[in-house]
Each structure stands twice: as structure tokens, then as C-alpha cells.
Design a protein around this motif. Sequence first.
Motif, PDB file in Angstrom:
ATOM      1  N   MET A 118       0.846  -1.195   0.000  1.00  0.00           N
ATOM      2  CA  MET A 118       0.000   0.000   0.000  1.00  0.00           C
ATOM      3  C   MET A 118       0.885   1.251   0.000  1.00  0.00           C
ATOM      4  O   MET A 118       1.899   1.306   0.695  1.00  0.00           O
ATOM      5  CB  MET A 118      -0.919   0.005   1.224  1.00  0.00           C
ATOM      6  CG  MET A 118      -1.932   1.139   1.237  1.00  0.00           C
ATOM      7  SD  MET A 118      -3.179   1.014  -0.065  1.00  0.00           S
ATOM      8  CE  MET A 118      -4.106  -0.423   0.485  1.00  0.00           C
ATOM      9  N   GLY A 119       0.500   2.250  -0.787  1.00  0.00           N
ATOM     10  CA  GLY A 119       1.257   3.487  -0.877  1.00  0.00           C
ATOM     11  C   GLY A 119       0.884   4.465   0.215  1.00  0.00           C
ATOM     12  O   GLY A 119       0.403   4.080   1.290  1.00  0.00           O
ATOM     13  N   ARG A 120       1.043   5.741  -0.064  1.00  0.00           N
ATOM     14  CA  ARG A 120       0.793   6.777   0.933  1.00  0.00           C
ATOM     15  C   ARG A 120      -0.687   6.869   1.274  1.00  0.00           C
ATOM     16  O   ARG A 120      -1.562   6.575   0.466  1.00  0.00           O
ATOM     17  CB  ARG A 120       1.254   8.134   0.402  1.00  0.00           C
ATOM     18  CG  ARG A 120       2.758   8.276   0.323  1.00  0.00           C
ATOM     19  CD  ARG A 120       3.141   9.630  -0.237  1.00  0.00           C
ATOM     20  NE  ARG A 120       2.679  10.730   0.599  1.00  0.00           N
ATOM     21  CZ  ARG A 120       3.290  11.157   1.702  1.00  0.00           C
ATOM     22  NH1 ARG A 120       4.388  10.544   2.125  1.00  0.00           N
ATOM     23  NH2 ARG A 120       2.831  12.176   2.398  1.00  0.00           N
ATOM     24  N   THR A 121      -0.931   7.335   2.498  1.00  0.00           N
ATOM     25  CA  THR A 121      -2.298   7.650   2.895  1.00  0.00           C
ATOM     26  C   THR A 121      -2.657   9.012   2.326  1.00  0.00           C
ATOM     27  O   THR A 121      -1.926   9.984   2.496  1.00  0.00           O
ATOM     28  CB  THR A 121      -2.433   7.676   4.426  1.00  0.00           C
ATOM     29  OG1 THR A 121      -2.153   6.381   4.951  1.00  0.00           O
ATOM     30  CG2 THR A 121      -3.829   8.103   4.834  1.00  0.00           C
ATOM     31  N   VAL A 122      -3.780   9.076   1.631  1.00  0.00           N
ATOM     32  CA  VAL A 122      -4.218  10.322   1.002  1.00  0.00           C
ATOM     33  C   VAL A 122      -5.617  10.659   1.496  1.00  0.00           C
ATOM     34  O   VAL A 122      -6.572   9.912   1.259  1.00  0.00           O
ATOM     35  CB  VAL A 122      -4.221  10.202  -0.536  1.00  0.00           C
ATOM     36  CG1 VAL A 122      -4.707  11.506  -1.159  1.00  0.00           C
ATOM     37  CG2 VAL A 122      -2.833   9.852  -1.048  1.00  0.00           C
ATOM     38  N   VAL A 123      -5.727  11.773   2.200  1.00  0.00           N
ATOM     39  CA  VAL A 123      -7.019  12.257   2.682  1.00  0.00           C
ATOM     40  C   VAL A 123      -7.517  13.311   1.700  1.00  0.00           C
ATOM     41  O   VAL A 123      -6.807  14.279   1.401  1.00  0.00           O
ATOM     42  CB  VAL A 123      -6.901  12.858   4.090  1.00  0.00           C
ATOM     43  CG1 VAL A 123      -8.246  13.426   4.545  1.00  0.00           C
ATOM     44  CG2 VAL A 123      -6.400  11.815   5.078  1.00  0.00           C
ATOM     45  N   ILE A 124      -8.723  13.136   1.193  1.00  0.00           N
ATOM     46  CA  ILE A 124      -9.285  14.067   0.213  1.00  0.00           C
ATOM     47  C   ILE A 124     -10.484  14.794   0.821  1.00  0.00           C
ATOM     48  O   ILE A 124     -11.401  14.163   1.348  1.00  0.00           O
ATOM     49  CB  ILE A 124      -9.725  13.331  -1.074  1.00  0.00           C
ATOM     50  CG1 ILE A 124      -8.515  12.628  -1.719  1.00  0.00           C
ATOM     51  CG2 ILE A 124     -10.357  14.298  -2.062  1.00  0.00           C
ATOM     52  CD1 ILE A 124      -8.873  11.836  -2.961  1.00  0.00           C
ATOM     53  N   GLU A 125     -10.435  16.118   0.751  1.00  0.00           N
ATOM     54  CA  GLU A 125     -11.569  16.920   1.198  1.00  0.00           C
ATOM     55  C   GLU A 125     -12.769  16.595   0.315  1.00  0.00           C
ATOM     56  O   GLU A 125     -12.759  16.802  -0.905  1.00  0.00           O
ATOM     57  CB  GLU A 125     -11.221  18.407   1.117  1.00  0.00           C
ATOM     58  CG  GLU A 125     -12.390  19.364   1.232  1.00  0.00           C
ATOM     59  CD  GLU A 125     -13.176  19.220   2.522  1.00  0.00           C
ATOM     60  OE1 GLU A 125     -14.423  19.302   2.462  1.00  0.00           O
ATOM     61  OE2 GLU A 125     -12.543  19.035   3.579  1.00  0.00           O
ATOM     62  N   GLU A 126     -13.821  16.086   0.951  1.00  0.00           N
ATOM     63  CA  GLU A 126     -14.961  15.582   0.196  1.00  0.00           C
ATOM     64  C   GLU A 126     -15.706  16.664  -0.586  1.00  0.00           C
ATOM     65  O   GLU A 126     -16.311  16.395  -1.627  1.00  0.00           O
ATOM     66  CB  GLU A 126     -15.928  14.868   1.145  1.00  0.00           C
ATOM     67  CG  GLU A 126     -16.422  15.713   2.297  1.00  0.00           C
ATOM     68  CD  GLU A 126     -17.175  14.900   3.337  1.00  0.00           C
ATOM     69  OE1 GLU A 126     -17.150  13.664   3.223  1.00  0.00           O
ATOM     70  OE2 GLU A 126     -17.766  15.507   4.254  1.00  0.00           O
ATOM     71  N   SER A 127     -15.643  17.911  -0.124  1.00  0.00           N
ATOM     72  CA  SER A 127     -16.386  18.981  -0.799  1.00  0.00           C
ATOM     73  C   SER A 127     -15.700  19.486  -2.066  1.00  0.00           C
ATOM     74  O   SER A 127     -16.298  20.243  -2.834  1.00  0.00           O
ATOM     75  CB  SER A 127     -16.591  20.160   0.164  1.00  0.00           C
ATOM     76  OG  SER A 127     -15.348  20.759   0.499  1.00  0.00           O
ATOM     77  N   CYS A 128     -14.446  19.091  -2.281  1.00  0.00           N
ATOM     78  CA  CYS A 128     -13.722  19.640  -3.430  1.00  0.00           C
ATOM     79  C   CYS A 128     -13.567  18.633  -4.570  1.00  0.00           C
ATOM     80  O   CYS A 128     -12.927  18.935  -5.577  1.00  0.00           O
ATOM     81  CB  CYS A 128     -12.345  20.142  -2.999  1.00  0.00           C
ATOM     82  SG  CYS A 128     -11.143  18.841  -2.642  1.00  0.00           S
ATOM     83  N   ILE A 129     -14.133  17.440  -4.441  1.00  0.00           N
ATOM     84  CA  ILE A 129     -14.017  16.429  -5.499  1.00  0.00           C
ATOM     85  C   ILE A 129     -14.763  16.918  -6.740  1.00  0.00           C
ATOM     86  O   ILE A 129     -15.955  17.228  -6.688  1.00  0.00           O
ATOM     87  CB  ILE A 129     -14.587  15.085  -5.034  1.00  0.00           C
ATOM     88  CG1 ILE A 129     -13.808  14.576  -3.814  1.00  0.00           C
ATOM     89  CG2 ILE A 129     -14.520  14.054  -6.159  1.00  0.00           C
ATOM     90  CD1 ILE A 129     -14.396  13.337  -3.181  1.00  0.00           C
ATOM     91  N   PRO A 130     -14.080  17.010  -7.893  1.00  0.00           N
ATOM     92  CA  PRO A 130     -14.713  17.573  -9.089  1.00  0.00           C
ATOM     93  C   PRO A 130     -15.749  16.647  -9.714  1.00  0.00           C
ATOM     94  O   PRO A 130     -15.625  15.424  -9.639  1.00  0.00           O
ATOM     95  CB  PRO A 130     -13.523  17.778 -10.041  1.00  0.00           C
ATOM     96  CG  PRO A 130     -12.534  16.745  -9.628  1.00  0.00           C
ATOM     97  CD  PRO A 130     -12.676  16.617  -8.139  1.00  0.00           C
TER      98      PRO A 130
END
Length: 434
Positions: A1-13
Motif C-alpha cells: 500500500m502506498g501513501r495515505t491520502v485524505v481528500i476533502e470531500e467537498s472539493c471532489i470535481p
Amino acid sequence: MGRTVVIEESCIPQPSQFEHGVVIGQCTETRDVIVGFIPTPVPEESFGMKRSDVGWIMSHAREVSRMLPGGIEVLGAYVYGNAEETKKVTSTLWTFTQQSAKQISSNQPIKERLIISIDDKTKKLTGKSYEVSASQANSRVADIKTQSALASFHLLTSALSIDVEFSLTGSDSLIQEIEAGIAPFIQQIEDSTVLFGNTIYSQKDTETPSIEKMLTSKSKKSDISTISVEFLTKYEPNSSKKSIGSIQMRGCIEGRAYVHTKESISFAISAIRSDLISSLRSRVRVLGDEYERNFAEKNPGSNPLLSKGTLKISENFVLPRRNFVQFSDPITISDYVFPNESEDDSRERITAMFPNISQTAVLEFPEKFPETKMAVKKEILKSSKAESKPETFTESKSDVTSPVISPSPSNNLVPIYAIAFLVAFLAIYVAFFK
């Protein structure tokens, strides 16, 4: 498994068609936090490039990076589309990730860059992390998590006073002269102690608590949004034996950084320090480019600083002031504006690089242009071995915000008067004895 990536849910295009662009966010040793997806704009026909060209993607990413606050940086790229469209552009985006690691500065050493893929039908997000030092596209699957991350960011602010004077050596580049001149001051910022939340920290304080723990230990609300940071600098001016003059830079600049509450105080200090330094350098480059471009149009092929060993510049320069516009609450991005530019000029540049920012967005101007003139000093050289004698002109100054550069055209008119007197004397002598 690579890096942990947290994505802000409101900015997903969720565009209506295929697109790709850059992802911005915060990079730490343990994880990445993505706070924005910035689509690559369509280039003008005159540029001779396509939207999917690596060179165009890189140019866009550099401009985006210049506008970002401290703590927020370009983390990689993204693509939105079906499997076939994604496959076609993945190789190009990998090349971009490798080049961007070398050409775009980062607050922290980056070992990996990201490519985020979004399926246009299922909206599923998948991510891969690529080692920037790898000679081929070896990837690891990223551990992606979506959540409301922006609520955990703190705004750091800092107002840095500048009072710098340095010598000019006579190169053919105003930018190089100023960058070399402010290098000692920038080093002072790097080495300075910092007042952070009423506590003093030095460069040696690498083991610091997280912002969250600091606020909790001081019985303060852990959700405090803004933290003031002060850099305790002590500048010593540089000197040069061979000098055609000097430049004074005075004023105050606004620095901003955004840091997740889980990050350490040392990380936060590094972020706001990096923003102040990059902001100062950006202003110098913008000013230098503008001056040299205008000079080259009027005086092609000649040195923009010197004329027969004498400093040409005799005016004051006001560094462009910084404005801010909200990107995604609370994150703001910035632009730099000259006195003769309007808000619309700045807004046009911002929306060109950030197509997802409204063209009616409200700009914030925490800095003000000065209404003052400053001392101008110049040294005139009779020859390459001649010594110059300084002469001081009247100085008028007041408190300013956006820094003023005074190319120190000033000193010593004595050699000019001496030459004029000598010429007159010789003329009288020849006429008398003729």
C-alpha cells in the motif's frame, strides 16, 4: 500500500466531460491532504500547445504554485474520465509528476507524487503514488480516504517588516542584483527565532507538539482558527568594495499559511516562513521582469542598469502588493498587483489559473501601497579603478506597507563638478595664451 491520502470531500470535481489538472494540498511525512483539484486550462492558439502537453501542464502548475499560500502545494495530478481516456493521459501525467518534483519548490522534501483518477460514471476515486527519483513509472496504490478535512486547518498569519540596504555590483540583470542583495536578509528569516502562540521557538526546536496539543495544553479552544506568528529578525547590511550604488528596500509584507491541526508547531513555522520568503522572491521577480521588459522595448541590446559605468536607475519602485481570494473555505490563494493595475486585472489572472474560482470573487487587500518617496543614492565611477565619494540627498519617508525599492542613485556629484571646472579652466587658459 502506498501513501495515505485524505481528500476533502467537498472539493471532489464532477465536470460534465473529460478533464485533467493538478491537485493541491498539504504534504507531510505520513500522509497527503488534498484540498483542491485545479483543472488545466485550454491554452490560447498563439501558445502553440495542446491542453495535454507536458509543457503546458507544467507551466500551469508553476503559476498555481506561485499563488498558493504556505503549507499548501502542488501534490501531483488528477484525471476525470473513462478508463480509455485515463489510460491515454496517464503517461503524460507521470512525466509531469517527475518534472514538477524538480521544478516546483516544496515546503517539505517530496519523495512521491500522486495521480488521482476519478471514474466519470461510478465517481470512484483511485490513486497511485510515484517515486520522484524513479526512472520508470513504478507506482503504489494510495490509501484514499474522503472526509471533511478543511475544518481542521488553522490559518497562520505574519507581518514581516523589511528594512534592507545592499550594494549594486553592475550586472546586467536587476532581478539578479536584488535577489543577491536580499539573500542575507532571507537567511536571517531562515535562522530567526519565532514567536508562535506566545511561545518562542528557535531552529533547534525540531521536536515540538502538534498545534492541537498546544492549544489544548493552554486551556484554549482547539478549534481556534487563526494563529499569529512573529519572526524576530536582526538584519545586518552587506557591503561591497566595488559598488556602483546601493538599493534600499523598506516596507512590510503579509504572510499566510494553512496547517492541519495534527501537524507539529515546527512544521507550521516552516510553512509560514516558506510563504514569506517565496512571497518576497515572487515580488522581486515580477518587478524585475516588468522593468527589464519595458527597458528592452525602448533600449534593445543595452544594459538596463549601467551607462558608461554609471547607474541608470533614478526612480523608486513599489513592489507589487499581495491580495487574497477565497479558494475553498478557509483556504485562500493570492496574486500580486502593481499600483497601476485594477482588481479586474488581478481577478482575470486568478481565474485563468484557477478556473473553478468565480470571476466575481471578492479580493482581499491586507497590504496598502505607500504614498511616500525615499532616499536615492548613487555612486559615479570615473574608471574601473576609481573610488567613489558618496553624497547624501534629502530623504522623505513614512510608514509604508507594500515595500518600496529605492535604487540608490545618489552620491557624489563632486567628480562631475570637478570635470566641468577643469574643462572651463582649460578653455580660458587656451584663449588667454593663444
